[in-house]
Design a protein around this motif. Structure first.
Motif, mmCIF file in Angstrom:
data_model
loop_
_atom_site.group_PDB
_atom_site.id
_atom_site.type_symbol
_atom_site.label_atom_id
_atom_site.label_comp_id
_atom_site.label_asym_id
_atom_site.label_seq_id
_atom_site.Cartn_x
_atom_site.Cartn_y
_atom_site.Cartn_z
ATOM 1 N N UNK A 119 14.416 0.148 4.456
ATOM 2 C CA UNK A 119 13.685 0.817 3.397
ATOM 3 C C UNK A 119 14.401 0.550 2.076
ATOM 4 N N UNK A 120 13.651 0.388 1.011
ATOM 5 C CA UNK A 120 14.243 0.170 -0.301
ATOM 6 C C UNK A 120 14.366 1.486 -1.064
ATOM 7 N N UNK A 121 15.562 1.762 -1.583
ATOM 8 C CA UNK A 121 15.788 2.983 -2.348
ATOM 9 C C UNK A 121 15.461 4.214 -1.530
ATOM 10 N N UNK A 122 14.774 5.168 -2.164
ATOM 11 C CA UNK A 122 14.365 6.382 -1.449
ATOM 12 C C UNK A 122 13.005 6.213 -0.790
ATOM 13 N N UNK A 123 12.473 4.980 -0.846
ATOM 14 C CA UNK A 123 11.221 4.662 -0.185
ATOM 15 C C UNK A 123 10.008 4.986 -1.058
ATOM 16 N N UNK A 124 8.814 4.851 -0.453
ATOM 17 C CA UNK A 124 8.570 4.586 0.966
ATOM 18 C C UNK A 124 8.433 3.105 1.325
ATOM 19 N N UNK A 125 8.660 2.189 0.348
ATOM 20 C CA UNK A 125 8.464 0.767 0.632
ATOM 21 C C UNK A 125 9.467 0.268 1.671
ATOM 22 N N UNK A 126 8.948 -0.434 2.669
ATOM 23 C CA UNK A 126 9.771 -1.096 3.677
ATOM 24 C C UNK A 126 9.793 -2.582 3.341
ATOM 25 N N UNK A 127 10.981 -3.190 3.399
ATOM 26 C CA UNK A 127 11.051 -4.631 3.172
ATOM 27 C C UNK A 127 11.561 -5.325 4.428
ATOM 28 N N UNK A 128 11.159 -6.569 4.573
ATOM 29 C CA UNK A 128 11.650 -7.415 5.656
ATOM 30 C C UNK A 128 12.076 -8.752 5.096
#
Length: 285
Positions: free
Chosen positions: A245-254
């Protein structure tokens, strides 16, 4: 005259929280880098002394709540600038996503107004000013790759990570950082190995970097927002190498090394995720 400035999105390859400080903030240790997703900032002088902010996104405020407005106001007051400025923000970075969009917009305004108003400040001076606007603004002034400590404002520059593709997947929710940190149970978290992430970056070792990515805030955000947790599980299932997860979210990166595989994962996620982007890792100016 119109000045144009790019505001790059950032991701956190590693995010650790060490303890709560006496000033109420948390002591963090983060490794941040940039991807080739950016807001476009246009600045133009106004004869009136006011600051005007417009944006093409309804969720972006156009008053003093906006970090770009705060950046312009800070420079204007600090250096007693008599003219005004118009700021137009064309949003491409998702809002309240953990990708540093607001902070990057503020940093872009600092860099651009430094030129427009001929202030002749270097990046170190701009970053010091930016720290009073938000913890991520100093990093966004540089927009490279860095180890951040303190509240996030104490930066040690790193080389760019190994080149790869990055899939960003954001569910249809927004998350505020200030609501996530207070819920973190510091006694019950597994800390990422920041030192090993730094080593992997310096060696340009993609497999090692993929194994080491991590974010302690996931214990809060993914429990609170199961849709974000499902996205992470799907991304791992589809074969992304480093998923976090990036930062506090909610975006998930791969992180994905090869373009063909990245496209397959991207297409797989688009079926059930609100917003999916396929970008390149940058990590340098």
């Amino acid at each position: 005259m119109v000045l144009l400035e790019k505001a790059l999105a950032k991701i956190t390859l590693s995010l650790d929280v060490l303890h709560k400080r006496e000033d109420g903030f948390h002591e963090v240790e983060m490794i941040m880098t940039t991807v080739d997703l950016a807001d476009r900032i246009e600045l133009y002088p106004l004869k009136q002394k006011r600051i005007e902010v417009t944006a093409d996104n309804q969720y972006v405020p156009n008053d003093e709540r906006n970090l770009a407005y705060k950046a312009a106001d800070l420079l204007k007051r600090t250096y007693q600038i008599d003219t005004g400025v118009g700021i137009n923000i064309q949003k491409h970075i998702p809002v309240s996503a953990g990708l540093g969009g607001g902070s990057s917009d503020a940093a872009a305004v600092l860099r651009a107004l430094n030129r427009l108003w001929a202030l002749d400040l270097n990046k170190e001076e701009l970053a010091a000013l930016g720290a009073s606007i938000g913890s991520d603004v100093p990093f966004c002034v540089y927009s490279t790759t860095a180890l951040a400590k303190g509240r996030g404002e104490k930066l040690s520059m790193l080389p760019a990570p190994p080149p790869c593709w990055v899939i960003l997947a954001k569910p249809n929710i927004g998350v505020s950082t200030r609501t996530i940190f207070p819920q973190l149970n510091l006694a019950n978290i597994v800390h990422p190995n920041t030192r090993d992430v730094v080593k992997a970056i310096k060696k340009k070792d993609f497999p090692s970097l993929s194994r080491q990515v991590g974010n302690v805030l996931e214990t809060v955000t993914l429990n609170q927002y199961p849709e974000a947790k499902r996205i992470k599980e799907k991304m791992i299932q589809y074969g992304a190498s480093g998923v976090s997860m990036s930062g506090s979210g909610p975006t998930i990166f791969g992180l994905v090394e090869h373009r063909s595989k990245a496209h397959r994962i991207y297409n797989g996620l688009r079926g059930f995720c609100h917003e999916v982007k396929l970008v390149r890792l940058l990590g340098h100016e």
